[in-house]
Motif scaffolding. Structure first.
Motif, mmCIF file in Angstrom:
data_model
loop_
_atom_site.group_PDB
_atom_site.id
_atom_site.type_symbol
_atom_site.label_atom_id
_atom_site.label_comp_id
_atom_site.label_asym_id
_atom_site.label_seq_id
_atom_site.Cartn_x
_atom_site.Cartn_y
_atom_site.Cartn_z
ATOM 1 N N VAL A 1 0.878 -1.152 0.077
ATOM 2 C CA VAL A 1 -0.035 -0.046 -0.155
ATOM 3 C C VAL A 1 0.743 1.318 0.140
ATOM 4 O O VAL A 1 0.652 2.252 -0.844
ATOM 5 N N THR A 2 1.972 1.307 0.861
ATOM 6 C CA THR A 2 2.977 2.328 0.586
ATOM 7 C C THR A 2 3.433 2.679 -0.848
ATOM 8 O O THR A 2 3.584 3.510 -1.298
ATOM 9 N N GLU A 3 3.920 1.567 -1.185
ATOM 10 C CA GLU A 3 4.184 1.589 -2.813
ATOM 11 C C GLU A 3 3.427 2.177 -3.691
ATOM 12 O O GLU A 3 3.604 3.107 -4.563
ATOM 13 N N ALA A 4 1.949 1.669 -3.516
ATOM 14 C CA ALA A 4 1.150 2.313 -4.271
ATOM 15 C C ALA A 4 0.621 3.670 -3.825
ATOM 16 O O ALA A 4 0.260 4.671 -4.968
ATOM 17 N N ILE B 1 11.851 1.138 3.142
ATOM 18 C CA ILE B 1 11.591 2.243 2.418
ATOM 19 C C ILE B 1 12.195 2.580 1.266
ATOM 20 O O ILE B 1 11.611 3.033 0.262
ATOM 21 N N LYS B 2 13.489 2.331 1.268
ATOM 22 C CA LYS B 2 14.278 2.189 0.190
ATOM 23 C C LYS B 2 13.724 1.431 -1.226
ATOM 24 O O LYS B 2 13.581 1.944 -2.417
ATOM 25 N N GLU B 3 13.350 0.092 -0.984
ATOM 26 C CA GLU B 3 12.374 -0.556 -1.937
ATOM 27 C C GLU B 3 11.163 -0.051 -2.400
ATOM 28 O O GLU B 3 11.042 0.036 -3.552
ATOM 29 N N ALA B 4 10.222 0.523 -1.413
ATOM 30 C CA ALA B 4 9.131 1.014 -1.885
ATOM 31 C C ALA B 4 9.297 2.417 -2.943
ATOM 32 O O ALA B 4 8.605 2.539 -3.608
ATOM 33 N N ALA B 5 10.390 2.885 -2.503
ATOM 34 C CA ALA B 5 10.646 4.175 -3.350
ATOM 35 C C ALA B 5 11.227 3.860 -4.785
ATOM 36 O O ALA B 5 10.811 4.461 -5.846
ATOM 37 N N GLU B 6 12.032 2.799 -4.647
ATOM 38 C CA GLU B 6 12.544 2.380 -6.138
ATOM 39 C C GLU B 6 11.363 1.759 -6.829
ATOM 40 O O GLU B 6 11.381 2.149 -8.213
ATOM 41 N N SER C 1 8.410 2.542 -6.817
ATOM 42 C CA SER C 1 7.540 3.700 -7.357
ATOM 43 C C SER C 1 8.025 4.385 -8.325
ATOM 44 O O SER C 1 7.592 5.660 -8.896
ATOM 45 N N GLY C 2 9.321 4.141 -8.655
ATOM 46 C CA GLY C 2 9.860 5.124 -9.770
ATOM 47 C C GLY C 2 11.048 6.139 -9.724
ATOM 48 O O GLY C 2 11.499 6.799 -10.318
ATOM 49 N N GLY C 3 11.773 5.537 -8.309
ATOM 50 C CA GLY C 3 13.184 6.260 -8.106
ATOM 51 C C GLY C 3 14.121 5.684 -8.682
ATOM 52 O O GLY C 3 14.333 4.555 -8.901
ATOM 53 N N LYS C 4 15.303 6.560 -8.885
ATOM 54 C CA LYS C 4 16.390 5.793 -9.469
ATOM 55 C C LYS C 4 17.508 5.677 -8.366
ATOM 56 O O LYS C 4 17.867 4.565 -8.143
ATOM 57 N N ARG C 5 17.914 6.646 -7.580
ATOM 58 C CA ARG C 5 18.742 6.322 -6.516
ATOM 59 C C ARG C 5 17.968 7.028 -5.230
ATOM 60 O O ARG C 5 17.566 8.153 -5.412
ATOM 61 N N ILE C 6 18.021 6.237 -4.442
ATOM 62 C CA ILE C 6 17.515 6.641 -3.063
ATOM 63 C C ILE C 6 18.362 6.977 -1.791
ATOM 64 O O ILE C 6 19.126 5.973 -1.781
ATOM 65 N N TYR C 7 18.244 8.194 -1.493
ATOM 66 C CA TYR C 7 18.779 8.553 -0.253
ATOM 67 C C TYR C 7 18.270 8.662 0.932
ATOM 68 O O TYR C 7 16.968 9.201 1.062
ATOM 69 N N LEU C 8 18.474 8.087 2.216
ATOM 70 C CA LEU C 8 17.905 8.227 3.571
ATOM 71 C C LEU C 8 18.405 9.168 4.243
ATOM 72 O O LEU C 8 19.697 9.027 4.403
#
Length: 333
Positions: free
Chosen positions: A75-78, A114-119, A121-128
């Motif tokens: 659901v977070t990813e959606a 969090i990183k996987e959900a962002a990736e 959903s269309g992210g290239k590189r994810i920084y936390l």
């Protein structure tokens, strides 16, 4: 067309998105309405929030983040995908880089989620980045100097307290006690004292319009409607600031204790800086009436509420996005 870098304040109560060069372009509740029979997403954000407590049996309004971390991955990813599509930052050939904020004490597994959900959903590189650090930057603090800065970030699911110096967190605490818990306290108080059932949204209205956490500092009253637990019929009652203050005492005390613990663990040189500079309050919970007075009285240091406290984390991501290439070098993604 190139994609833009974006910063995301992935909050338990709200998601804010900052697009590099544009500022904050989205601020919506972290709520997703799903059809339970088909598992289809019906609405996201503000439209979904309106459905909370008002839906037929087959429609469920979910909050996929709990206590600042992902409770429901899919659901977070959606939700993220919907928001990212809505702001339209993807390039034709490239994906945006994302800077996402998270509480200080989350586990490696939760960071990975969090990183996987962002990736996905269309992210290239994810920084936390850690939330209190980003909030401090967004509130206008210069955290890169060798002097102590203290921030108390009261969100929806977590309160993060941190002392920062030289661009890093020196000492911090994250507690699962924030805006949502205050709503819950109000809901439970009215259920117990008046035998009246109210919804989450009514509890939040009470928190905004009537509640205070500092004794004797607010004298408002408000009529609220709910369902009588005895007769089952709708009923209206009047509640006042003084009684709500008593209902919030225990939860407010937890925030005070977290702040005290952080101060007790702070090196003396930095403590001296905090006495001079004071403590900055950020996050939606900083707008709760009396929280600044309560902390000032208990901690014996000056307390300042940031300008637009709810936007501090999103603004901070914007400032950090300006230096995303430095993060790129540091990142071992």
């Amino acid at each position: 067309m190139f994609s833009r870098d974006i910063g995301i304040d992935l909050g338990t109560a709200n998601v804010l998105i900052h697009v590099k060069g544009k500022g904050i372009v989205l601020n919506e509740p972290s709520v997703v309405a799903m059809d339970k029979n088909t598992n289809r997403v019906l609405e996201v954000g503000e439209e979904a929030r309106r459905m909370v407590g008002r839906t037929p049996g087959n429609i469920e309004a979910l909050r996929p983040l709990k206590d600042g971390v992902i409770a429901d991955f899919d659901v977070t990813e959606a939700m993220l995908r919907y928001f990212i599509n809505k702001i339209n930052v993807k390039g034709v050939l490239s994906k945006p880089r994302m800077l996402i904020c998270c509480p200080t004490n989350i586990t490696k597994v939760e960071q990975k989620a969090i990183k996987e959900a962002a990736e996905k959903s269309g992210g290239k590189r994810i920084y936390l980045e850690e939330e209190p650090k980003v909030a401090a930057v967004g509130a206008g603090m210069d955290i890169y100097q060798p002097s102590g800065n203290m921030v108390v970030d009261i969100g929806g699911g977590t309160t993060d307290v941190a002392v920062l110096s030289m661009g890093g967190i020196v000492t911090s605490q994250s507690i699962k006690m924030a805006g949502d818990k205050f709503d819950w306290d109000i809901l439970q108080y009215i259920k117990k004292e008046y035998k009246l059932l109210i919804g989450e949204r009514t509890a939040e209205d009470i928190k905004i319009n009537v509640a205070t956490v500092f004794p004797g500092s607010r004298h408002e009253s408000m009529d609220i409607r709910g369902r009588d637990m005895v007769s089952g019929l709708p009923r209206t009652i009047t509640i006042e600031s003084e009684e709500i203050q008593k209902a919030l005492v225990e939860s407010a005390e937890l925030i005070v204790q977290a702040a005290k613990q952080v101060l007790e663990q702070t090196p003396p040189e930095l403590s001296a800086d905090i006495i001079d500079r004071g403590v900055i309050l950020t996050g939606g919970g900083a707008m709760l009436h009396g929280v600044d007075k309560l902390l000032a009285e208990e901690l014996k240091v000056p307390i300042f509420t940031a300008e637009d406290p709810m936007d501090c984390v999103a603004k901070g991501t914007g400032i950090m996005l300006e230096n995303i290439d430095k993060l790129e070098k540091r990142s071992v993604n």
